[in-house]
Design an enzyme around this catalytic site. Structure first.
Site, PDB file in Angstrom:
ATOM      1  N   PRO A   1      17.451   8.454  25.595  1.00  0.00           N
ATOM      2  CA  PRO A   1      18.644   8.371  24.774  1.00  0.00           C
ATOM      3  C   PRO A   1      19.962   8.635  25.477  1.00  0.00           C
ATOM      4  O   PRO A   1      20.425   9.762  25.543  1.00  0.00           O
ATOM      5  CB  PRO A   1      18.388   9.435  23.697  1.00  0.00           C
TER       6      PRO A   1
ATOM      7  N   ARG B   1      34.668  14.552  15.924  1.00  0.00           N
ATOM      8  CA  ARG B   1      34.655  15.512  17.036  1.00  0.00           C
ATOM      9  C   ARG B   1      34.357  14.849  18.374  1.00  0.00           C
ATOM     10  O   ARG B   1      34.438  15.494  19.419  1.00  0.00           O
ATOM     11  CB  ARG B   1      33.598  16.597  16.776  1.00  0.00           C
TER      12      ARG B   1
ATOM     13  N   ASN C   1      23.451  11.416  31.731  1.00  0.00           N
ATOM     14  CA  ASN C   1      23.293  11.733  33.142  1.00  0.00           C
ATOM     15  C   ASN C   1      23.089  10.500  34.021  1.00  0.00           C
ATOM     16  O   ASN C   1      23.517  10.484  35.177  1.00  0.00           O
ATOM     17  CB  ASN C   1      22.116  12.705  33.324  1.00  0.00           C
TER      18      ASN C   1
ATOM     19  N   ARG D   1      22.696  20.305  34.663  1.00  0.00           N
ATOM     20  CA  ARG D   1      22.079  18.991  34.817  1.00  0.00           C
ATOM     21  C   ARG D   1      22.018  18.660  36.295  1.00  0.00           C
ATOM     22  O   ARG D   1      22.748  19.226  37.099  1.00  0.00           O
ATOM     23  CB  ARG D   1      22.892  17.911  34.092  1.00  0.00           C
TER      24      ARG D   1
END
Length: 269
Positions: free
Chosen positions: A2, A121, A162, A258
């Site tokens: 995702p 947001r 990422n 990450r």
DNA sequence: AGCGGATGTACAG
DNA sequence: TGTACCTCCGCTT
């Protein structure tokens, strides 16, 4: 798998299969039982994605807000839905079609107002036609944070994860540790445009492919990449392996919990 | 068979 | 900054 492209693709698939149809909703696992009971028997009017968030709308204006998190997934099927195996949070069925949602970090019923607040947001999403890149540039061009951290901040840009972070910085030759405020306007414009192109291709193909034609395995004779995200990439999860462009060693480092991947020789700007 | 890591986020401290 | 969430899959044994 995702990142934003996955959610936009899912919205399209939900629209295609269930849009305008009365659906049966259930939570075989039980953790969304109350929400499923309220949706059961209603007409699914549409599905939209904003960044990594998915909103499925029903005829009473209720929305299901889904965030897949790291390992959530939808699985679609045709014909009679088989008995659910394992943990199915939400199953949608209509005659001849079913969809199972497993492992989401969020699956909740929201009002239209609450759903709007969630989307409000988020930063601009390169996959949405209504996105305003100036909003992101206003934040990035004033920030001392690294461009690698800024690209992943969903309040600045929505939908980049990422893989796209690593790949777009490689493609634009930008050192991931450069401060946002040291980027030029031209570099930002190129990043935004390239993200849009890469992510639209991701929606179309259902995987993340970022390698330009001249660097593909077919063009260079190297072995194709085979792994669980499926696409051809320059640096993502290629630590200590040779760069497809310069042959130097791809590096990795932790950044904000990450793994960051980049080629120090190709990314010096 | 079991371990650990993963395309993500939220919360505790 | 670390950990929990809670699922799948590849790798090691």
């Amino acid at each position: 798998m995702p990142e934003g492209h996955t959610l936009h693709r899912l919205a399209g698939q939900l629209d295609d299969r269930f849009g305008g149809r009365v659906v049966h909703a259930a939570s075989p696992q039980g953790r969304f039982a109350d929400g499923a009971a309220l949706l059961d028997g209603r007409t699914l009017t549409g599905a939209q994605a904003h960044g990594k968030h998915l909103f499925v709308t029903f005829d009473d204006e209720a929305r299901v807000h889904v965030h897949l998190g790291l390992y959530g997934a939808f699985r679609f099927g045709t014909g009679e839905a088989p008995a659910p195996v394992g943990q199915v949070r939400l199953r949608l069925t209509a005659p001849g079609d079913y969809a199972d949602l497993r492992g989401p970090t969020r699956c909740e019923l929201l009002t239209a107002y609450e759903a709007h607040a969630v989307a409000a947001r988020l930063g601009p999403d390169p996959l949405r036609p209504d996105a305003d890149p100036e909003r992101a540039w206003a934040r990035i061009s004033r920030s001392r944070s690294s461009v690698a951290a800024l690209l992943m901040d969903q309040q600045i840009l929505a939908g980049v994860g990422n893989v796209y972070r690593a790949e777009v910085l490689f493609r634009q030759g930008i050192d991931p540790y450069r401060a946002g405020r040291d980027l030029t306007r031209g570099e930002w414009d190129a990043l935004w445009a390239d993200l849009g192109a890469l992510m639209r291709e991701g929606v179309r193909l259902g995987r993340i492919d970022t390698v330009r034609p001249e660097h593909t395995p077919e063009a260079t004779g190297r072995a194709p990449r085979v792994d669980d995200h499926g696409g051809e990439v320059y640096v993502y999860r290629r630590a200590a392996r040779p760069c497809h462009v310069c042959g130097g060693e791809v590096r990795t480092a932790g950044l904000a919990a990450r793994n960051l991947f980049w080629c120090p020789r190709c990314q010096q700007r």
